[in-house]
Design an enzyme around this catalytic site. Structure first.
Site, PDB file in Angstrom:
ATOM      1  N   CYS A 109     -36.006 -65.380 -44.107  1.00 55.34           N
ATOM      2  CA  CYS A 109     -36.040 -65.494 -42.649  1.00 55.34           C
ATOM      3  C   CYS A 109     -37.377 -65.060 -42.096  1.00 55.34           C
ATOM      4  O   CYS A 109     -37.895 -65.644 -41.154  1.00 55.34           O
ATOM      5  CB  CYS A 109     -34.938 -64.660 -42.024  1.00 55.34           C
ATOM      6  SG  CYS A 109     -33.327 -65.377 -42.280  1.00 55.34           S
ATOM      7  N   ALA A 110     -37.936 -64.031 -42.699  1.00 54.24           N
ATOM      8  CA  ALA A 110     -39.209 -63.523 -42.196  1.00 54.24           C
ATOM      9  C   ALA A 110     -40.273 -64.604 -42.282  1.00 54.24           C
ATOM     10  O   ALA A 110     -41.146 -64.701 -41.439  1.00 54.24           O
ATOM     11  CB  ALA A 110     -39.630 -62.287 -42.991  1.00 54.24           C
TER      12      ALA A 110
END
Ligand code: NAG
Ligand code: NAG
Ligand code: NAG
Ligand code: NAG
Ligand code: NAG
Length: 341
Positions: A109-110
């Site tokens: 996600c980062a």
């Protein structure tokens, strides 16, 4: 028009009232620490808010791909690819993931939150506000650069290197878009750089406006982007329009020709903006009204407070000044009537 325009705002600074939501905390990131330790304090403080964001991104993925397979793949297969990122990014992500005890999905996600889908951005916009932070990256207890960022995102979207340059990256949508670059990356071609990592590297290690401009123009990227660069000498200011592999255009300030500002709102300057998303014309109109001699942080804040330049996707407004690396960040709201984007 769905854009709910308004007359150019004035005297909105210092920020107050319904479009101002609050200030942003500042954290020191110590570059003298090993990469895996640099983000500990910030992650400790923002853990809960960040988990909410990650869960939400997973929900979005599950809405579009209800089998849950996508999230599984992200969790188990793709995340390990982040270990192929260059130093210090892989180590920093590992440190953050350990601190959050979230493993793969966080790391993925980062990397991906920049590619979020617009519809759901509203939820995202709301949830991102609590994780906006000002970061002061230091070596030997001295500021190397400052950045406004989302906690957990180790790339950079915008920042200032004191007395050298200011830099902002914007997304650029194009047919040969980020997807091709990302597929290549998954398939093993890793010479393109994640744009936020390039921005971070330039802020950390470029030594001058010109050095930054060269690096932003020449590095192979994973997706197209705009880089907005400002310096401290006359004429030092430009928008660099990039494809993954080439520089398509550099739009420099040119006082003699009357170009005393450059504006970038996610569209190529030689094309009209999307009719449904024309923030460029209002921004230019307000800058034209302000006039060069009146430009200051307060009048720039006025322009950025005028709808639809301010809209429901606006998370925060950051003002950066190259002298002394002065920055101010304000969380924003856009009360109705307000354009959704
Ligand atoms: C956005 O998505 C949600 C469901 O995820 C849906 O209810 C809503 O209608 C969508 N909005 C728009 C403008 O497409
Ligand atoms: C930075 O400052 C702290 C506290 O003021 C001090 O303990 C530390 O030794 C300094 N670090 C460096 C690299 O100068
Ligand atoms: C900047 O340069 C230093 C020294 O070469 C290096 O250790 C560091 O990883 C670089 N920073 C980034 C973000 O690449
Ligand atoms: C702003 O001024 C420039 C230069 O005079 C002009 O080219 C441009 O059309 C103006 N834009 C708006 C929206 O007023
Ligand atoms: C901008 O500057 C001009 C000339 O200095 C001044 O007459 C005008 O009132 C200023 N406009 C605003 C909006 O401050």
């Amino acid at each position: 028009s769905p854009q709910y325009g308004e007359d150019c705002r004035s005297k909105t600074y210092p920020p107050s009232g319904p479009t101002f939501r609050g200030h942003v905390p500042t954290y020191v990131i110590n570059l003298d620490l090993p990469p895996s330790k640099r983000w500990d304090k910030l992650m400790h403080d923002k853990k809960t808010e960040l988990k909410t964001v990650v869960e939400n991104i997973k929900d979005i993925a599950n809405t579009f791909f209800p089998s849950g397979k996508v999230v599984d793949i992200v969790d188990h297969k793709i995340a390990h690819l982040t270990s192929t990122l260059p130093y210090p990014f892989s180590e920093e992500l590992q440190g953050i993931a350990n601190k959050l005890q979230m493993g793969g999905s966080f790391k993925c996600c980062a990397v991906f939150c920049r590619w979020d889908v617009k519809n759901n951005s509203w939820i995202i916009t709301r949830e991102l506000k609590p994780i906006v932070v000002n970061l002061d990256f230091q070596r030997n207890n001295k500021t190397v650069f400052k950045s406004t960022n989302f906690a957990g995102y180790i790339g950079m979207v915008s920042g200032v290197k004191p007395d050298k340059f200011t830099l902002t990256m914007n997304e650029r949508f194009s047919l040969d878009g980020g997807y091709i670059g990302m597929f290549e990356w998954f398939l093993g071609r890793r010479d393109g750089m994640w744009m936020g990592f390039l921005t971070r590297t330039v802020l950390e290690n470029a030594t001058s406006y010109q050095d930054a401009k060269d690096k932003l123009s020449k590095t192979r990227l994973l997706a197209p982007a705009y880089f907005i660069l400002g310096g401290k000498n006359s004429g030092e200011g430009c928008v660099i329009t990039r494809s993954r592999t080439a520089t398509l255009d550099i739009w420099d300030l040119d006082i003699k020709k009357g170009t005393w500002y450059v504006v970038e709102t996610n569209y190529d300057r030689w094309k009209p903006p999307l009719v449904l998303d024309n923030r460029r014309t209002p921004a230019m109109k307000c800058l034209n009204q302000t006039q060069q001699e009146n430009i200051s942080l307060p009048t720039i804040y006025d322009v950025l407070s005028t709808k639809p330049v301010l809209n429901k996707l606006t998370v925060c407004t950051t003002l950066m000044e190259v002298y002394n690396g002065h920055t101010e960040t304000y969380l924003r709201e856009c009360p109705d009537p307000c354009s959704p984007w």
